[in-house]
Design an enzyme around this catalytic site. Structure first.
Site, PDB file in Angstrom:
ATOM      1  N   CYS A 277      44.038  42.681  45.024  1.00 56.83           N
ATOM      2  CA  CYS A 277      45.605  43.283  45.038  1.00 56.83           C
ATOM      3  C   CYS A 277      45.947  44.681  45.337  1.00 56.83           C
ATOM      4  CB  CYS A 277      45.459  43.159  43.378  1.00 56.83           C
ATOM      5  SG  CYS A 277      45.664  41.659  42.763  1.00 56.83           S
ATOM      6  N   ARG A 347      36.942  40.006  48.077  1.00 59.62           N
ATOM      7  CA  ARG A 347      38.037  40.258  49.013  1.00 59.62           C
ATOM      8  C   ARG A 347      38.469  41.631  48.980  1.00 59.62           C
ATOM      9  NH1 ARG A 347      42.548  36.313  46.313  1.00 59.62           N
ATOM     10  NH2 ARG A 347      41.013  36.723  44.422  1.00 59.62           N
TER      11      ARG A 347
HETATM   12  C1  UDX Z   1      43.533  45.171  39.526  1.00 58.86           C
HETATM   13  C2  UDX Z   1      44.202  45.617  38.316  1.00 58.86           C
HETATM   14  O1  UDX Z   1      43.155  46.389  37.580  1.00 58.86           O
HETATM   15  C3  UDX Z   1      44.747  44.334  37.478  1.00 58.86           C
HETATM   16  O2  UDX Z   1      45.584  45.020  36.447  1.00 58.86           O
HETATM   17  C4  UDX Z   1      45.461  43.759  38.247  1.00 58.86           C
HETATM   18  O3  UDX Z   1      45.895  42.438  37.579  1.00 58.86           O
HETATM   19  C5  UDX Z   1      44.738  43.209  39.663  1.00 58.86           C
HETATM   20  O4  UDX Z   1      44.040  44.274  40.365  1.00 58.86           O
HETATM   21  P1  UDX Z   1      40.902  43.947  39.942  1.00 58.86           P
HETATM   22  O5  UDX Z   1      41.435  44.469  41.381  1.00 58.86           O
HETATM   23  O6  UDX Z   1      40.669  42.900  39.644  1.00 58.86           O
HETATM   24  O7  UDX Z   1      42.215  44.369  39.065  1.00 58.86           O
HETATM   25  O8  UDX Z   1      39.773  45.001  39.528  1.00 58.86           O
HETATM   26  P2  UDX Z   1      39.921  46.774  39.116  1.00 58.86           P
HETATM   27  O9  UDX Z   1      39.146  46.801  37.787  1.00 58.86           O
HETATM   28  O10 UDX Z   1      41.341  47.216  39.077  1.00 58.86           O
HETATM   29  O11 UDX Z   1      39.113  47.468  40.424  1.00 58.86           O
HETATM   30  C6  UDX Z   1      39.627  47.577  41.676  1.00 58.86           C
HETATM   31  C7  UDX Z   1      38.591  48.266  42.511  1.00 58.86           C
HETATM   32  O12 UDX Z   1      38.887  49.482  42.373  1.00 58.86           O
HETATM   33  C8  UDX Z   1      37.277  47.900  42.577  1.00 58.86           C
HETATM   34  O13 UDX Z   1      36.913  47.853  44.009  1.00 58.86           O
HETATM   35  C9  UDX Z   1      36.813  48.803  41.699  1.00 58.86           C
HETATM   36  O14 UDX Z   1      35.359  49.154  41.910  1.00 58.86           O
HETATM   37  C10 UDX Z   1      37.541  50.267  41.962  1.00 58.86           C
HETATM   38  N1  UDX Z   1      37.661  51.107  41.170  1.00 58.86           N
HETATM   39  C11 UDX Z   1      38.197  50.978  39.918  1.00 58.86           C
HETATM   40  C12 UDX Z   1      37.114  52.473  41.514  1.00 58.86           C
HETATM   41  O15 UDX Z   1      36.534  52.756  42.596  1.00 58.86           O
HETATM   42  N2  UDX Z   1      37.046  53.387  40.508  1.00 58.86           N
HETATM   43  C13 UDX Z   1      37.724  53.199  39.321  1.00 58.86           C
HETATM   44  O16 UDX Z   1      37.737  54.363  38.489  1.00 58.86           O
HETATM   45  C14 UDX Z   1      38.149  52.055  39.055  1.00 58.86           C
HETATM   46  P1  ADP Z   2      44.869  34.395  43.287  1.00 56.83           P
HETATM   47  O1  ADP Z   2      43.882  35.617  43.238  1.00 56.83           O
HETATM   48  O2  ADP Z   2      46.244  34.895  43.389  1.00 56.83           O
HETATM   49  O3  ADP Z   2      44.815  33.482  41.978  1.00 56.83           O
HETATM   50  P2  ADP Z   2      43.489  32.488  44.920  1.00 56.83           P
HETATM   51  O4  ADP Z   2      43.538  32.517  46.316  1.00 56.83           O
HETATM   52  O5  ADP Z   2      42.263  32.570  44.084  1.00 56.83           O
HETATM   53  O6  ADP Z   2      44.545  33.674  44.584  1.00 56.83           O
HETATM   54  O7  ADP Z   2      44.025  31.252  44.412  1.00 56.83           O
HETATM   55  C1  ADP Z   2      45.444  30.573  45.013  1.00 56.83           C
HETATM   56  C2  ADP Z   2      45.240  29.137  45.120  1.00 56.83           C
HETATM   57  O8  ADP Z   2      46.755  28.397  45.162  1.00 56.83           O
HETATM   58  C3  ADP Z   2      44.203  28.488  45.864  1.00 56.83           C
HETATM   59  O9  ADP Z   2      43.178  27.923  45.407  1.00 56.83           O
HETATM   60  C4  ADP Z   2      45.289  27.649  46.871  1.00 56.83           C
HETATM   61  O10 ADP Z   2      44.515  26.505  47.584  1.00 56.83           O
HETATM   62  C5  ADP Z   2      46.399  27.079  46.016  1.00 56.83           C
HETATM   63  N1  ADP Z   2      47.481  27.065  46.730  1.00 56.83           N
HETATM   64  C6  ADP Z   2      48.069  27.692  47.612  1.00 56.83           C
HETATM   65  N2  ADP Z   2      49.131  27.022  47.967  1.00 56.83           N
HETATM   66  C7  ADP Z   2      49.474  25.963  47.113  1.00 56.83           C
HETATM   67  C8  ADP Z   2      50.450  24.843  46.971  1.00 56.83           C
HETATM   68  N3  ADP Z   2      51.430  24.689  47.610  1.00 56.83           N
HETATM   69  N4  ADP Z   2      50.092  23.798  46.152  1.00 56.83           N
HETATM   70  C9  ADP Z   2      49.086  23.757  45.370  1.00 56.83           C
HETATM   71  N5  ADP Z   2      48.157  25.088  45.367  1.00 56.83           N
HETATM   72  C10 ADP Z   2      48.334  25.894  46.360  1.00 56.83           C
END
Ligand code: UDX
Ligand code: ADP
Ligand code: UDX
Length: 469
Positions: A277, A347
Site C-alpha cells: 500500500c 510485496r
Molecule cells: C498499511 C496501513 O497500516 C494500513 O492501515 C493500510 O490499510 C494498509 O497499509 P501494512 O502495509 O499491512 O498496512 O503494514 P504496516 O504495519 O502499516 O507496515 C508497513 C511497512 O512500514 C512495513 O514494512 C513496516 O515494517 C514498516 N514500518 C511500520 C516501519 O518501518 N516502522 C514503523 O514504525 C511502522
Molecule cells: P489486495 O491486497 O488488494 O487484497 P490481492 O492481489 O491480494 O490484493 O487480491 C486481489 C484479488 O482479486 C486477486 O486474488 C485477483 O485474482 C482478484 N481479481 C482481480 N480481478 C478480478 C476480477 N475481475 N474478478 C474476480 N477476481 C478478480
C-alpha cells in the site's frame, strides 16, 4: 434496507479476511467471496486450514467457524453478483507499469472489468462498495459504467476503504479505530450508507463508524497511508543522523513519541517500509497532485518515497563497505524476507531490494524466513528483471533452518522483525560464522550489548557503532 446477500469480488489479502470477519459477525447474511483465480479459491476452501492462501494470526479459527455456514468461496462470479444486494469490489489496483502515469498512477483495469461484469449481470438494484484503495474520483468512473447499461437497474456506489494492516488483520477488523463509509449526498445515498452502517454496527460501536461524501472517503484512505509512511521516512532520516552523531534513534523515538501531539506509534526506524500500500498510494497521491498542477504538493509527498529508497540502498551499501568493499563470492545470510513480521506477504519488501543490490555485487545470499515460500522469493527477484532466473537461483538460496542458513556466513542481515530471531542461540550462530562476525540489524531487533558481548561486530539502524562497544 436489510442486506441478506453479499458478494465480494477478490479473495486476496483484503477481501478474504474482511469478509471472513463480516460473515462471522453477521450469521444471517450469506457472504460469497469470488475470484477468477481458481487456485486461490481452492486454497480458501481447503480442508486443512493451515493451507489458506494467506497467513494471518487468528484467521483460521474464524474461517473454520463461518465457512460453509454463511461464508462461501467460489469462482462463479456471475452467480454471486446476481444473487447479491451488496457487492464489494476488492480486487488489486497495482501501480501502472505501462502508458500514461506509468510507475505512478493506479492501474484501474481490474476495477473497470469488475464494473463491466456487474453491469452485464445485474438484473436487480445493487449497492456497489469500493473496498480497494483507489484514486479519488474512481467511484464516479464506476458509476458512469454502471449507469449506462440501459437495463433500468439502479446502482448506489459507496466508498468503504479498508484500514487493516497485515499481520494484525483479524484484530484490526474486530476492533478497528474507525470504519469509514462515503456515499452520495442524496436520499438513496443515505439509505445505501445506512445499510452498510447496520452491517458493521453488529460489532463496532456506532460512534466509530464515520459517514462522509465519496470524495472525502476515497482521499482519506490515501492520506492515512501517506501520513503513516511519512512517519517512517521521517524517523529513518533521523536514524542516519543518529548513526553518525552517537544518538540512539530508539531513545529519540521514545522521547518525541511521549508528546501527545506526536504519539508513540509508527516511529520505529527500519531498513525501509514495504507492503502493497504505502508506496502505491503515495505515488498515486503524487500523480493526482501533478494532474492538478500542484507541483509543490507532489514534490512534498514524493520525498517520502525518495527517502525510503535511500534507506534500503544505504543498508546494502553499508554491508558492502563494512565487508572491506567487496562482497563478491561472500555468503550473506538474510533473516527475514516478508515486508514485516507475522505475514507471508512480500510485496515491496525491503529485503528484495537489498538482496538485488548485493547480488549486483556478486554476493551469495542465503535466505531464511519462517513464513515465506521459496517460490515466492524467486518470483520477487525474477519480477525485478535485474538478471536471468537462472542467475537468481545461482546467487540466492532459500533454506528452512536459520542455523544452517548462518553456517560459514560472512555476514548476517536482519530484514524482518520476526520475534523468533530474538530467541535464537546467538552464541551457537557466532561459533559457526566466518570471523569477524558481522551482523547488520535492519530492524533494531537484537540487544546491541549482548551481541557485542558474544563477539559479534554488530551494527543496527539508528545506533552508532562506537556506542555499542
Ligand atoms: C498499511 C496501513 O497500516 C494500513 O492501515 C493500510 O490499510 C494498509 O497499509 P501494512 O502495509 O499491512 O498496512 O503494514 P504496516 O504495519 O502499516 O507496515 C508497513 C511497512 O512500514 C512495513 O514494512 C513496516 O515494517 C514498516 N514500518 C511500520 C516501519 O518501518 N516502522 C514503523 O514504525 C511502522
Ligand atoms: P489486495 O491486497 O488488494 O487484497 P490481492 O492481489 O491480494 O490484493 O487480491 C486481489 C484479488 O482479486 C486477486 O486474488 C485477483 O485474482 C482478484 N481479481 C482481480 N480481478 C478480478 C476480477 N475481475 N474478478 C474476480 N477476481 C478478480
Ligand atoms: C512550539 C512547540 O509546540 C513547543 O513544543 C516548543 O516548545 C516551541 O515551539 P509554539 O511555537 O509556541 O510551540 O506554538 P505551537 O502551538 O506549536 O504552534 C506553532 C505554529 O504552528 C503556530 O503558528 C500555529 O498556528 C501553527 N499550527 C499548529 C498550525 O498551523 N496547525 C496546527 O495543527 C498546529
Amino acid at each position: 434496507m436489510k442486506i441478506k446477500n453479499i458478494c465480494c469480488i477478490g479473495a486476496g489479502y483484503v477481501g478474504g479476511p474482511t469478509m471472513s470477519v463480516l460473515a462471522l459477525k453477521n450469521p444471517n447474511i450469506k457472504v460469497t467471496v469470488v475470484d477468477i483465480n481458481q487456485d486461490r479459491i481452492n486454497s480458501w476452501n481447503d480442508e486443512n486450514l493451515g493451507d489458506l492462501p494467506i497467513y494471518e494470526p487468528g484467521l483460521e479459527e474464524i474461517v473454520n467457524e463461518a465457512r460453509g455456514r454463511n461464508l462461501f468461496f467460489s469462482t462463479d462470479v456471475e452467480k454471486a453478483i446476481d444473487e447479491a444486494e451488496m457487492i464489494f469490489i476488492s480486487v488489486n489496483t497495482p501501480t501502472k507499469t505501462y502508458g500514461k502515469g506509468k510507475g505512478m498512477a493506479a492501474d484501474l483495469k481490474y476495477i473497470e472489468l469488475c464494473a463491466r461484469q456487474i453491469a452485464k449481470v445485474a438484473t436487480t438494484d445493487k449497492i456497489v462498495v469500493e473496498k480497494s484503495t483507489l484514486p479519488v474520483r474512481t467511484a464516479q468512473a464506476i458509476k458512469d459504467i454502471l449507469d449506462n447499461t440501459g437495463n433500468g437497474v439502479k446502482f448506489q456506489i459507496l466508498s468503504n476503504p479498508e484500514f487493516l494492516a497485515e499481520g494484525t488483520a483479524v484484530q484490526d477488523l474486530l476492533t478497528p479505530d474507525r470504519v469509514l463509509i462515503g456515499g452520495e449526498e442524496s436520499e438513496e445515498g443515505t439509505i445505501a450508507m445506512n445499510s452498510l452502517v447496520e452491517i458493521y454496527a453488529t460489532w463496532i460501536p456506532k460512534e466509530n463508524i464515520l459517514t462522509t461524501n465519496v470524495w472525502s472517503s476515497e482521499l482519506s484512505k490515501l492520506v492515512a497511508n501517506a501520513f503513516l509512511a511519512q512517519r517512517v521516512s521521517s524517523i529513518n532520516a533521523i536514524s542516519e543522523l543518529c548513526e553518525v552523531t552517537g544518538a540512539d534513534v530508539g531513545e529519540v523515538s521514545r522521547a518525541i513519541g511521549m508528546d501527545s501531539r506526536i504519539g508513540p506509534k509508527f516511529l520505529k526506524a527500519s531498513v525501509g517500509f514495504g507492503g502493497s500500500c504505502f508506496q502505491k498510494d503515495i505515488l498515486n497521491l503524487v500523480y493526482i497532485a501533478k494532474t492538478y498542477g500542484l507541483n509543490e504538493v507532489a514534490d512534498y509527498w514524493e520525498q517520502v518515497i525518495i527517502m525510503n529508497d535511500y534507506q534500503k540502498r544505504r543498508f546494502a551499501d553499508n554491508i558492502v563497505s563494512t565487508l572491506y568493499n567487496t562482497v563478491s563470492g561472500k555468503k550473506i545470510t538474510f533473516l527475514g524476507w516478508a515486508f514485516k513480521k507475522d505475514t507471508n506477504d512480500t510485496r515491496e519488501s525491503a529485503a528484495i531490494y537489498v538482496a538485488d543490490a548485493l547480488m549486483n555485487e556478486q554476493a551469495e545470499i542465503i535466505v531464511y524466513d519462517p513464513k515465506v515460500s521459496e517460490k515466492r522469493i524467486y518470483e520477487d527477484l525474477d519480477y525485478l528483471g535485474s538478471r536471468s532466473p537462472e542467475e537468481n537461483r545461482r546467487l540466492l538460496k532459500v533454506v528452512k533452518d536459520p542455523y544452517i542458513a548462518s553456517e560459514e556466513a560472512h555476514a548476517i542481515a536482519i530484514l524482518t522483525e520476526w520475534d523468533e530471531f530474538i530467541e535464537y542461540d546467538w552464541k551457537k550462530i557466532y561459533d559457526s560464522v566466518v570471523k569477524p562476525a558481522f551482523v547488520f540489524d535492519g530492524r533494531k531487533l537484537l540487544d546491541a550489548e549482548l551481541m557485542s558481548k558474544i563477539g559479534f561486530d554488530y551494527s543496527s539502524i539508528g545506533i552508532s557503532k562506537t556506542q555499542n562497544k
